[in-house]
Design a protein around this motif. Structure first.
Motif, PDB file in Angstrom:
ATOM      1  N   VAL A  71      -8.754   1.543  -4.071  1.00 60.32           N
ATOM      2  CA  VAL A  71      -8.475   2.919  -3.686  1.00 60.32           C
ATOM      3  C   VAL A  71      -9.484   3.318  -2.616  1.00 60.32           C
ATOM      4  N   ILE A  87      -4.076   3.726  -1.668  1.00 58.41           N
ATOM      5  CA  ILE A  87      -4.157   2.815  -2.805  1.00 58.41           C
ATOM      6  C   ILE A  87      -3.361   1.569  -2.441  1.00 58.41           C
ATOM      7  N   THR A 113       0.822  -1.207   0.000  1.00 63.18           N
ATOM      8  CA  THR A 113       0.000   0.000   0.000  1.00 63.18           C
ATOM      9  C   THR A 113       0.861   1.264   0.000  1.00 63.18           C
ATOM     10  N   MET A 127      -5.841   9.413   1.270  1.00 62.42           N
ATOM     11  CA  MET A 127      -6.098   8.548   0.125  1.00 62.42           C
ATOM     12  C   MET A 127      -5.154   7.352   0.213  1.00 62.42           C
ATOM     13  N   THR A 146     -14.562   3.200  -0.268  1.00 62.30           N
ATOM     14  CA  THR A 146     -13.528   2.422  -0.955  1.00 62.30           C
ATOM     15  C   THR A 146     -14.130   1.657  -2.120  1.00 62.30           C
TER      16      THR A 146
END
Length: 769
Positions: A616, A587, A571, A585, A635
């Motif tokens: 994401v 991802i 991540t 944020m 999400t």
């Protein structure tokens, strides 16, 4: 000289007092109250026979028949109305006897062909009643006006008349046997006759060679040796295709007249043979019914049972049918032992052989049920499970059925819902734990020790208890240069990643505050995490991390044969503050081995796949009043298509999408300094699109027993949408530590529209030092 194995006194008694003609008032006196003692046979679950044992009430005619035929209950025979087409339909049973009344109401339409061994013609008029009685026990039916019923009322009969009196010659009987076997090709032959000397061996051997199953009476001399042809059962050339049959009374004890033979125990069963009611006919008493006794009456019971088995699974050879009858029989013991000890014995008794025939048990699985897969592999259904993920991926399987085969390759319907569960681990109670937290000079440390945890292993169906071991631990460090490090075990990634790590997420008692972080972190249960963070010149915080879980963290460690579950998540996270507003944020990419979005399987539902999910997540917190914050998380994830490498009913799945969201309010210093109140409304991770391909066995060939398969596509989108509402309150205690109370409601848990609402209450005390 051969003779019929019926007691003459019983025949006379029947003629004198127990024969019931259709117009006899006795046949019309049965009332509903008279049938209340009849035992109703329950429909077995969760499997049903290949011919589909249906839940159908017995007809009025069947209830009437059982009022006279208690022996049908004694052998645990399902009502014909429950057997549907598996009631003997399509099977021919050969009877070599004294003939029969073709037009008898109980036998009307049951007789396929007749042969008179004396004349070579077709006239088989029964002058003794014996053959008509035996025939009714096998295939008597109430559908054409008959009063009484046989074991296999759908079967067809071929009758060879070889008796006109109580005795006959081996030559004549041999002709009858040859006609049944060579001309009519009947797969089952019933011989209610016997001799004290061996005879007709060539005729019997020919029947065995042609694959015929033979049921033969042990005889009525009350001695410890069987008559012929039953005594041929122990010959090597008999190949286990001859079943020797003795007679029981209504109390399941050997009838005093019945022979038995310890040397034939491996091929012997017993059946009711005292006062057996069935059809009866002589030139002076046609269309009648009688009670008769003898091993002659027990023998056709077994022939009828064989016809029921053959009707459901036509491909079975005679040897398998015999073994099914033996292995499903109710054990009886000649020595004085308890019923439990007797039932547990796996070897035949010297007197009773394998015991009392049990028709109902013979139509149910024997041994393990193995699910057939399209690769030809057979997998034990009892060892199969699918632990559904929180996203509801297994919901489509709950209504799916397939065929599984027992040790004799007989197919039975099994419903996959019995192997699908909603979680991988269950706990017997909320674990008691002690926790400690340290926060100083940029260092945060937390540890939780589980006092008692009960883990259920779905593959082995075993439980393991551990106590006083480290359950969770997290450590993080940050310095004044904006650099941070973190690691932990036990699934504590939310302490370093996501909104919870900032302290703005609404508080939660049960650890679900991580619902404001990417929920894909939670799929790696009990995982270890490592993280690194750095603050850029514009104030943006960048975090990188790895979450890893392998079988050492999973309950499958209790079972070395279970699939190895491994999950890893990489991540990158960006955190930016806009004044008082915090935004994050995240991802990432989740890689799973033998698992898909947390769903794991074994056996016939095994998942031998590598699944990859990219996601994401956006999360943020904003102050809405002094000491009050509003938080939100949303999400989206995309799981790539995969193919299943396991010998499983699951072929694979298309690409699928998933999502989750959470909304929360947090308030401090409400009733006293330092207390907190949190409210959360959320939808846990849910699959929103995609399909799973499943190949199941849908039919079994009645020619060779092979399974036929069909592939179907199951929608992965669950039937409902789970929504969780949680209210938590935490307050500092005078003696130190914090006390937290929680109330929670889960609507449509597991994203199952039919699931009842769940409610939860909890209290937790944590002391810091």
């Amino acid at each position: 000289m051969f003779k019929l194995n019926t007691l003459t006194a019983a025949i006379m008694a029947a003629l004198c007092g127990n024969a019931l003609a259709l117009d006899d008032p006795l046949a019309l006196e049965l009332t509903e109250e008279d049938s209340t003692e009849l035992r109703t046979l329950a429909t077995p679950t969760p499997v049903t026979s290949g011919a589909t044992l249906v839940k159908a009430a017995p007809t009025a005619a069947e209830r009437t028949a059982r009022a006279y035929q208690g022996w049908l209950n004694q052998i645990n025979k399902p009502y014909a109305n429950q057997l549907a087409s598996g009631n003997g339909t399509g099977v021919t049973v050969g009877v070599v006897d004294s003939g029969l009344q073709v037009s008898h109401p109980a036998l009307r339409g049951r007789v396929q062909a007749t042969y008179n061994a004396f004349t070579g013609g077709t006239d088989v008029t029964d002058q003794m009643g014996h053959g008509t009685h035996v025939s009714g026990i096998i295939a008597g039916s109430t559908t054409s006006g008959g009063l009484l019923e046989g074991v296999a009322p759908g079967a067809k009969l071929v009758m060879a008349k070889v008796f006109t009196t109580g005795s006959s010659s081996s030559v004549t009987i041999g002709k009858g046997i040859d006609w049944v076997v060579n001309v009519q090709k009947a797969p089952i032959l019933s011989l209610s006759l016997g001799s004290s000397a061996a005879a007709m061996q060539s005729n019997i051997q020919n029947a065995v060679t042609k694959g015929t199953l033979i049921t033969a009476a042990l005889g009525n001399d009350g001695r410890a040796s069987g008559s012929w042809p039953a005594a041929f059962a122990k010959a090597s050339w008999a190949k286990g295709q001859i079943i020797a049959v003795g007679a029981l009374d209504a109390n399941n004890r050997r009838a005093s007249f019945s022979n038995y033979d310890p040397t034939l125990a491996n091929w012997t069963v017993f059946a009711p043979g005292v006062n057996v009611a069935s059809s009866y006919s002589t030139p002076y008493a046609q269309n009648s019914y009688a009670y008769m006794s003898g091993t002659s009456m027990a023998t056709p019971v077994v022939a009828g049972q064989a016809a029921l088995i053959k009707s459901n699974w036509n491909f079975l050879p005679a040897t398998d049918i015999a073994q099914i009858i033996f292995q499903s029989a109710t054990h009886l013991c000649s020595d004085p032992v308890s019923a439990a000890v007797c039932a547990a014995r796996k070897t035949p008794d010297s007197m009773y052989g394998w015991g009392l025939v049990n028709v109902g048990a013979s139509l149910q699985p024997i041994g393990n049920l193995n699910v057939g897969t399209k690769t030809g592999a057979k997998v034990n259904f009892a060892g199969s499970s699918l632990a559904s993920s929180k996203a509801g991926l297994a919901s489509g399987l709950k209504g799916t059925k397939t065929l599984a085969v027992d040790k004799f390759n007989r197919a039975f319907v099994v419903y996959l819902s019995s192997a699908v569960s909603s979680s991988t681990v269950k706990t017997s109670a909320t674990p008691t734990a002690a926790a400690s937290t340290v926060s100083a000079n940029g260092v945060k440390f937390s540890a939780e020790y589980a006092e008692s945890t009960l883990v259920q292993n779905l593959w082995s169906n075993t439980e393991a208890t551990s106590s006083n071991k480290l359950g969770k631990m997290s450590y993080s460090f940050s310095n004044d240069r904006g650099t941070s490090y973190g690691f932990g075990t036990g699934g504590t990634a939310a302490s370093f990643f996501g909104l919870q790590s900032t302290g703005f997420a609404p508080l939660s008692l049960n650890g679900e505050g991580s619902r404001f972080s990417a929920p894909y972190f939670e799929l790696a249960e009990s995982a270890t995490h490592f993280g690194y963070g750095s603050t850029l010149k514009n104030g943006t915080i960048v975090r990188f991390g790895m979450v890893s879980q392998n079988s050492a963290n999973a309950s499958s460690l209790l079972n070395l044969s279970a699939p190895v579950i491994a999950r890893s998540l990489a991540t990158m996270e960006l955190q930016k503050n806009f004044g008082d507003v915090t935004g994050i944020m995240t991802i990432g990419r989740l890689q799973e081995d033998n698992s898909v979005l947390g769903m794991t399987g074994s056996g016939a539902l095994g998942l031998g796949a590598r699944a990859s999910t990219s996601f994401v997540t956006l999360a943020g917190s904003v102050p809405i009043a002094p000491k009050s914050h509003f938080s939100a998380m949303a999400t989206l994830g995309r799981t790539a298509a995969y193919e299943n490498a396991s010998s499983s009913l699951i072929d694979g799945a298309s690409a699928s999408s998933s999502m989750a969201w959470s909304l929360g309010l947090a308030r401090q210093d409400i009733l006293r300094d330092g207390d907190q109140l949190g409210f959360t409304l959320s939808m846990p991770l849910k699959t929103t699109s995609g399909s799973m391909q499943v190949t199941t066995a849908v039919a079994q060939s009645q020619e060779d027993g092979s399974l036929q398969y069909a592939t179907q596509s199951l929608n992965l989108r669950p039937t409902g949408t789970q929504r969780d509402l949680e209210l938590a309150y935490s307050t500092p205690m005078r003696l130190g530590g914090r006390l937290t109370a929680l109330a929670q409601v889960k609507l449509q848990p597991g994203h199952d529209a039919s699931a009842p609402t769940q409610f939860g209450l909890g209290v937790r005390y944590v002391h810091g030092f």
